[in-house]
Scaffold this motif. Structure first.
Motif, mmCIF file in Angstrom:
data_model
loop_
_atom_site.group_PDB
_atom_site.id
_atom_site.type_symbol
_atom_site.label_atom_id
_atom_site.label_comp_id
_atom_site.label_asym_id
_atom_site.label_seq_id
_atom_site.Cartn_x
_atom_site.Cartn_y
_atom_site.Cartn_z
ATOM 1 N N LYS A 40 0.828 -1.203 0.000
ATOM 2 C CA LYS A 40 0.000 0.000 0.000
ATOM 3 C C LYS A 40 0.861 1.251 0.000
ATOM 4 N N GLN A 57 1.016 4.272 -2.924
ATOM 5 C CA GLN A 57 0.882 5.701 -2.664
ATOM 6 C C GLN A 57 2.055 6.488 -3.239
ATOM 7 N N TYR A 61 -9.517 1.927 -4.851
ATOM 8 C CA TYR A 61 -9.022 3.251 -4.511
ATOM 9 C C TYR A 61 -9.777 4.316 -5.296
ATOM 10 N N ASP A 100 -7.879 4.478 -0.065
ATOM 11 C CA ASP A 100 -8.463 3.139 -0.077
ATOM 12 C C ASP A 100 -9.916 3.257 0.390
#
Length: 680
Positions: free
Chosen positions: A182, A186, A230, A239
């Motif tokens: 994750k 990003q 997302y 998310d």
């Protein structure tokens, strides 16, 4: 008459329309209220519907903007379609090649190949959904791979061939923990949103295995699957889980980007990490070569010319240097650090000159770079002032000071001569391997995982703390912290709980030392599934992070020998087993003096013989696991301090000595000058 009219009026109201009307005023008011509620509900429903429609339009607009950025940031479709004239494009790429060669010296063949990699999609074309280039750049550290990409991208962006001159680097070692996917998503989204034309991925060896499939997908398909659903909100990728979010996306597109993966010089390691499908699908596999002596001299001369211009502009130092000094700077090169070592050395020279100017308030001076016995130094001379500057980086000075302090602390420990000798040998071995690397010889990073065996209170934890600081000071570890854990910190209480606990402990110790006291408690037989799971996770973590972590286990000798049979990989990963012997009675006396001194007390000389006799007797007659260690000495001192306080409070002011401990404070009688064994 009036009464009759009133009665008629009442009857008319009751039988209006020929029907009996019995509604009261309260009923009428209630009816009106219900009508008002109905109208309010209708208005609210209409307002809610309008809000939902507005939010849907805004969310769709946000997702359209997200999609537009993901598809168009970096390289415009017009440029990638080669709408410019061939002559103009050829001239731009030649200019970019020359500018890159001016920055990345000694790698002409690599820069030429990189130029072709950038140019290929403009000639052969590229599908919109795929990156313009997917290449692996092989080579040693500091050979100019990243600098070449940054220079080429910047030049082509400035010349209008690429939409932007930006290059974004993604350090995959930052995603070493479980669940790092994750975080990578990003950061990758931020790079795409920032408009980078080229993405450079480095340190893939340091990432968590769960990150590699994302990288594989990026290079093979041009898309990165997102670990969930997302949506973009206020410039961030959020998310949304299972929430209903219009326009939610499940992947990032890298179409129109240049993707580069930096790897070591051995292509087999790259193939082993990603597989043949990955390497076979790359557009290019480019390699930097080793620098020749002439190339290093040219790089050194360039760095010194830059240093000369900078010192004259910012420090008013007129700096001169010769060929000998240029060759001395070129000699700073090592395979481990690459040509970056030359830049670091030049930066050290500048910092030393700026510090001298600040400290002595120097005006304009003439300075000369001189190659002396201590390496490159700066001799300067000005109006009524002259001096010599010996560069030394603050990091080197701090490390040397810390190393000296750690060695002094180690030497101050009572006894343990064999342990001290082993710890000091770590530096010799580490430096030898470092020198072999710098000279191009085969070098293996020595395994520094250790097992400390011996009874409690023999200094194992104290030495472990010193080892952590020692390894950092000599450059073997980046952090130097000591994280102490036991079975309770590593073994969970339910299925699936143990591995995350162990991984958390490993992560907290990254860059330092993980110290597991009473490590044998992790293994309680073959039926202890939780303990075995912790050991398996520990062994795997040690292998995955062998260059970033040192693990020290401690425990009783016999129990630790049995513990090493719990996993087939344990013994091979702990080649260094150090035995901590029990202290002798004389050493326990020295420890007693040291502990008392630390508490602000001193022992009368008459305490020595009875204490040595006491310690000797305890070791012969008592449990050696308890009576041959420093804890016994500390307990005796603490009890003596209490007895000393009682004795002094009973004495008169003139008779009090608030610092001196006597034999009677230890509950011992003075021993005459005879054999200590008498009377036992």
């Amino acid at each position: 008459m009036n009464d009759k009219n009133d009665i008629d009026s009442i009857l008319d109201s009751m039988f209006r329309g020929g029907v009996l009307n019995v509604k009261s005023q309260a009923a009428k008011d209630a009816e009106k209220s219900l009508e008002a509620v109905g109208r309010a509900q209708q208005d609210m429903s209409q307002s809610l519907q309008e809000s939902i429609e507005r939010m849907t339009r805004e969310a769709q607009a946000d997702m359209d903007e997200l999609q537009r950025r993901l598809e168009s940031d970096g390289v415009s479709s017009e440029t990638s379609g080669n709408t410019g004239s061939p002559a103009a494009l050829a001239g731009a790429f030649e200019t970019a090649r020359r500018e890159t060669l001016g920055r990345v010296l000694g790698q002409e063949e690599f820069v030429n190949a990189l130029t072709l990699a950038f140019k290929r999609p403009f000639v052969a074309g590229s599908p919109d959904q795929l990156p313009l280039c997917r290449a692996a750049l092989l080579g040693s550290q500091g050979t100019g791979r990243r600098s070449a990409v940054e220079s080429m991208t910047a030049s082509l962006g400035r010349l209008g061939v690429l939409k932007t001159p930006k290059t974004s680097q993604i350090d995959l070692a930052a995603y070493s923990a479980p669940g790092s996917e994750k975080l990578l998503v990003q950061d990758l989204f931020s790079a795409l949103k920032g408009g980078a034309a080229s993405l450079v991925f480095v340190n893939y060896e340091g990432c968590h295995p769960s990150v590699l499939p994302l990288l594989f997908s990026a290079f093979t398909t041009g898309r990165v699957p997102l670990p969930g659903r997302y949506a973009q909100q206020k410039g961030l990728l959020i998310d949304v889980g299972t929430a209903l979010a219009p326009g939610a996306v499940s992947e990032l597109s890298l179409g129109g980007k240049y993707l580069f993966l930096l790897a070591g010089p051995d292509p087999a390691r790259l193939s082993g990490a990603f597989g043949s499908v990955f390497t076979g699908g790359l557009d290019d596999v480019l390699s930097t070569g080793e620098f020749s002596k002439e190339s290093l001299t040219a790089i050194a001369r360039l760095r010194l010319e830059e240093l000369k211009e900078r010192t004259e502009r910012q420090l008013s130092f007129t700096l001169s240097f010769g060929e000998k000094e240029t060759e001395a700077l070129a000699a700073q090169y090592s395979r481990e650090r690459g040509a970056a070592a030359l830049g670091s050395a030049a930066e050290g020279l500048y910092k030393a000159m700026s510090e001298e100017k600040l400290r002595r308030s120097l005006g304009p001076v003439n300075a000369a770079l001189v190659c002396g016995e201590k390496g490159l130094v700066i001799e300067y001379e000005g109006p009524e002032i002259q001096g010599i500057i010996i560069p030394r980086s603050p990091e080197t000075a701090a490390s040397a000071a810390e190393l000296s302090a750690v060695k002094e602390e180690l030497s101050g420990i009572t006894g343990l001569e064999n342990v001290k000798e082993y710890v000091l040998s770590l530096e010799d071995n580490f430096n030898m391997q470092r020198l072999r690397k710098e000279r191009g010889l085969k070098a293996e990073t020595p395994s520094m995982h250790m097992i400390f065996t011996g009874n409690p209170g023999t200094g194992k934890t104290t030495v472990a703390r010193i080892v952590a600081r020692y390894l950092k000071a000599m450059g073997a570890l980046s952090g130097g912290q000591l994280v102490e854990v036991t079975r309770a910190d590593l073994v969970g209480q339910y299925v699936g709980h143990t591995a995350p606990l162990t991984q958390k402990a490993l992560q907290s110790a990254m860059g330092g030392v993980l110290f597991i006291d009473e490590a044998y408690s992790l293994y309680r037989g073959r039926d202890d599934s939780f303990g075995l799971e912790a050991i398996d996770a520990l062994v795997k973590g040690m292998e995955d992070h062998r260059d970033k972590l040192v693990v020290i286990l401690a425990g009783y000798s016999r129990e630790m020998e049995e513990f090493l049979t719990a996993n087939s990989g344990l013994r091979s990963r702990f080649p260094n087993i150090i035995e901590f012997p029990d202290y002798t009675p004389e050493e326990l006396w020295d420890i007693t003096v040291s502990i008392a001194s630390g508490m602000g007390y001193k022992l009368d000389e008459s305490c020595k013989r009875p204490l040595i006799k006491y310690y000797t007797h305890q070791q012969i007659s008592g449990d050696p696991r308890v009576n041959g260690n420093g804890r016994m000495a500390r307990n005796r001192v603490e009890a003596a301090v209490i007895a000393c306080s009682r004795r002094n409070m009973k004495a008169g002011d003139q008779e009090r000595d608030l610092e001196l401990l006597l034999p009677e404070d230890f509950g011992l009688e003075p021993v005459p000058e005879t054999n200590l064994w008498e009377g036992m």
